[in-house]
Design a protein around this motif. Structure first.
Motif, PDB file in Angstrom:
ATOM      1  N   PHE A  32       0.862  -1.182   0.000  1.00 25.22           N
ATOM      2  CA  PHE A  32       0.000   0.000   0.000  1.00 25.22           C
ATOM      3  C   PHE A  32       0.896   1.229   0.000  1.00 25.22           C
ATOM      4  CE2 PHE A  32      -2.294   3.460   1.996  1.00 25.22           C
ATOM      5  CZ  PHE A  32      -3.509   3.437   1.318  1.00 25.22           C
ATOM      6  N   ALA A  33       0.634   2.133  -0.924  1.00 25.13           N
ATOM      7  CA  ALA A  33       1.396   3.381  -1.003  1.00 25.13           C
ATOM      8  C   ALA A  33       0.626   4.361  -1.869  1.00 25.13           C
ATOM      9  CB  ALA A  33       2.774   3.135  -1.596  1.00 25.13           C
ATOM     10  N   GLU A  34       0.813   5.636  -1.605  1.00 27.91           N
ATOM     11  CA  GLU A  34       0.200   6.699  -2.402  1.00 27.91           C
ATOM     12  C   GLU A  34      -1.317   6.520  -2.501  1.00 27.91           C
ATOM     13  OE1 GLU A  34       2.318   6.846  -6.111  1.00 27.91           O
ATOM     14  OE2 GLU A  34       4.235   7.339  -5.136  1.00 27.91           O
ATOM     15  N   ASP A  35      -1.911   6.063  -1.384  1.00 26.52           N
ATOM     16  CA  ASP A  35      -3.349   5.885  -1.253  1.00 26.52           C
ATOM     17  C   ASP A  35      -3.913   4.858  -2.238  1.00 26.52           C
ATOM     18  OD1 ASP A  35      -5.585   6.564   0.318  1.00 26.52           O
ATOM     19  OD2 ASP A  35      -6.411   7.807  -1.289  1.00 26.52           O
ATOM     20  N   ARG A  36      -3.067   3.897  -2.651  1.00 27.61           N
ATOM     21  CA  ARG A  36      -3.506   2.828  -3.530  1.00 27.61           C
ATOM     22  C   ARG A  36      -2.875   1.512  -3.079  1.00 27.61           C
ATOM     23  NH1 ARG A  36      -6.181   4.366  -8.014  1.00 27.61           N
ATOM     24  NH2 ARG A  36      -5.846   2.361  -9.043  1.00 27.61           N
ATOM     25  N   TYR A  37      -3.521   0.425  -3.493  1.00 26.17           N
ATOM     26  CA  TYR A  37      -2.978  -0.912  -3.287  1.00 26.17           C
ATOM     27  C   TYR A  37      -2.260  -1.337  -4.567  1.00 26.17           C
ATOM     28  CZ  TYR A  37      -6.376  -0.684   0.490  1.00 26.17           C
ATOM     29  OH  TYR A  37      -7.100  -0.288   1.595  1.00 26.17           O
ATOM     30  N   TRP A  38      -1.157  -2.074  -4.395  1.00 29.14           N
ATOM     31  CA  TRP A  38      -0.331  -2.481  -5.523  1.00 29.14           C
ATOM     32  C   TRP A  38      -0.063  -3.973  -5.445  1.00 29.14           C
ATOM     33  CZ3 TRP A  38       0.817   1.634  -8.727  1.00 29.14           C
ATOM     34  CH2 TRP A  38       0.648   2.904  -8.178  1.00 29.14           C
ATOM     35  N   ILE A  39      -0.257  -4.677  -6.551  1.00 30.09           N
ATOM     36  CA  ILE A  39       0.069  -6.100  -6.627  1.00 30.09           C
ATOM     37  C   ILE A  39       1.091  -6.304  -7.742  1.00 30.09           C
ATOM     38  CG2 ILE A  39      -0.790  -8.365  -7.366  1.00 30.09           C
ATOM     39  CD1 ILE A  39      -3.243  -7.953  -5.725  1.00 30.09           C
ATOM     40  N   TYR A  40       2.104  -7.082  -7.415  1.00 30.39           N
ATOM     41  CA  TYR A  40       3.180  -7.398  -8.352  1.00 30.39           C
ATOM     42  C   TYR A  40       3.162  -8.909  -8.575  1.00 30.39           C
ATOM     43  CZ  TYR A  40       4.494  -2.775  -6.721  1.00 30.39           C
ATOM     44  OH  TYR A  40       4.472  -1.437  -6.385  1.00 30.39           O
ATOM     45  N   PRO A  41       2.616  -9.380  -9.698  1.00 31.86           N
ATOM     46  CA  PRO A  41       2.520 -10.817  -9.962  1.00 31.86           C
ATOM     47  C   PRO A  41       3.656 -11.324 -10.844  1.00 31.86           C
ATOM     48  CG  PRO A  41       1.084  -9.657 -11.468  1.00 31.86           C
ATOM     49  CD  PRO A  41       1.819  -8.602 -10.659  1.00 31.86           C
ATOM     50  N   THR A  42       3.729 -12.633 -10.978  1.00 28.49           N
ATOM     51  CA  THR A  42       4.678 -13.262 -11.891  1.00 28.49           C
ATOM     52  C   THR A  42       4.429 -12.788 -13.318  1.00 28.49           C
ATOM     53  OG1 THR A  42       5.438 -15.270 -10.791  1.00 28.49           O
ATOM     54  CG2 THR A  42       4.869 -15.493 -13.080  1.00 28.49           C
ATOM     55  N   GLY A  43       5.502 -12.732 -14.097  1.00 25.88           N
ATOM     56  CA  GLY A  43       5.388 -12.293 -15.485  1.00 25.88           C
ATOM     57  C   GLY A  43       5.834 -13.368 -16.445  1.00 25.88           C
ATOM     58  N   GLY A  44       6.721 -13.034 -17.329  1.00 30.69           N
ATOM     59  CA  GLY A  44       7.264 -13.933 -18.338  1.00 30.69           C
ATOM     60  C   GLY A  44       8.454 -13.220 -18.943  1.00 30.69           C
ATOM     61  N   ASP A  45       8.187 -12.472 -20.027  1.00 32.45           N
ATOM     62  CA  ASP A  45       9.214 -11.615 -20.601  1.00 32.45           C
ATOM     63  C   ASP A  45       9.318 -10.276 -19.873  1.00 32.45           C
ATOM     64  OD1 ASP A  45       9.902 -13.483 -22.527  1.00 32.45           O
ATOM     65  OD2 ASP A  45       8.396 -12.756 -23.934  1.00 32.45           O
TER      66      ASP A  45
END
Length: 301
Positions: A32-45
């Motif tokens: 949580f930062a800058e009054d928002r929630y953030w999710i960082y998921p798995t990618g690929g390239d």
């Protein structure tokens, strides 16, 4: 009280919540930062970020970093590399993005780190791997925890083929290793270690089982320091008849309501014990702690 928790058997206690998944993805880190929630998921390239004002409606943002931006990831011996299991950390007034680069064979897996302008990026790779696997150790699934007592940042990583947990203290720059700290690998450890701290107790959690099977689940242990010794608490989140193979998670405390939550992925619409195919989905739900610090067993309904 804390000593009693560590010396006692940690019995399961059930709680039930209705929870819906938020979007397709896997291996979520959440912040949580800058009054928002953030999710960082798995990618690929490449690795992207998703954000939300309310934990319900999510929007995909820009790609934070791509394989082509990581010069040291290129190796002609590997048919193709991938990026997965990222972890974004705010520390020392900056933002640092950790990620796995693999596969393990024929080249060793590695963990990289990028310096970012903010939770939405952009990010620039540090120019070298932070940890390189080999000799039976698979360098995957980084999670960085800054000890609130000492301000020392610790990197937790490892798992899968080697099924070994390793921990390093980072230098204050957050992109260099200071030294390795010897720790015990907890019971039923497979991958995806995560550390969080609450009211004097350090909670180590991890994924057990096979990532694409029904036995994938989250276990945990408690300690009085970020490097153990661990007191095993057993399974915390396991599959049921509706949702199978929940795991590779992250915990966070929501400053808006003061509650703790877990973000994790799971298989939906699957039958049998696996191996499953298709897309996993990310879910977020609140967790509860008993007065003695034990986390209530999480039930998906």
């Amino acid at each position: 009280m804390l000593l009693a928790v560590l010396l006692a058997v940690l019995p399961p206690a059930a709680s039930a919540q209705e929870v819906k998944s938020v979007f397709a993805g896997a291996d979520p880190d959440i912040a949580f930062a800058e009054d928002r929630y953030w999710i960082y998921p798995t990618g690929g390239d490449g690795l992207s970020v998703w954000s939300s004002p309310d934990k319900a409606k999510w929007t995909r943002g820009e790609t934070l970093i791509r394989l082509r931006d990581i010069a040291w990831a290129d190796d002609d011996r590997a048919p193709r590399h991938f990026l997965w299991a990222p972890d974004m950390v705010a520390a020392n007034g900056g933002w640092y993005f950790y990620y796995s680069v693999g596969p393990q064979n024929p080249t060793p897996s590695r963990i990289g780190v990028a310096v970012c302008k903010g939770p939405a990026g952009p990010c620039t790779d540090s120019g070298k791997p932070l940890v390189t696997g080999g000799k039976g150790f698979e360098a995957i699934d980084p999670a960085v925890f800054v000890d609130p007592k000492t301000r020392i940042p610790y990197l937790y990583a490892g798992g899968s083929a080697g099924a070994t947990l390793r921990v390093w203290a980072l230098k204050p720059d957050m992109v260099s290793i200071d030294h390795e700290v010897k720790v015990d690998t907890p019971p039923n450890f497979t991958e995806g270690a995560f550390m969080h701290y609450r009211k004097g107790i350090y909670y180590l959690s991890w994924s057990a089982g096979q990532w694409n099977a029904s036995n994938y689940q989250v276990h945990y242990a408690v300690a009085l320091s970020p490097t153990g010794p661990w007191r095993y608490g057993g399974p915390l989140l396991v599959g049921d008849t509706r949702y199978r193979g929940p795991g590779h998670h992250a915990f966070f405390e929501d400053p808006k309501d003061g509650k703790w939550y877990i973000a994790y992925h799971r298989w939906e619409g699957q039958t049998g014990n696996g191996p499953y195919q298709g897309e996993r989905r990310i879910a977020i739900q609140p967790i509860e702690y008993r007065a003695d610090g034990v986390i209530e067993t999480i039930r998906m309904r």
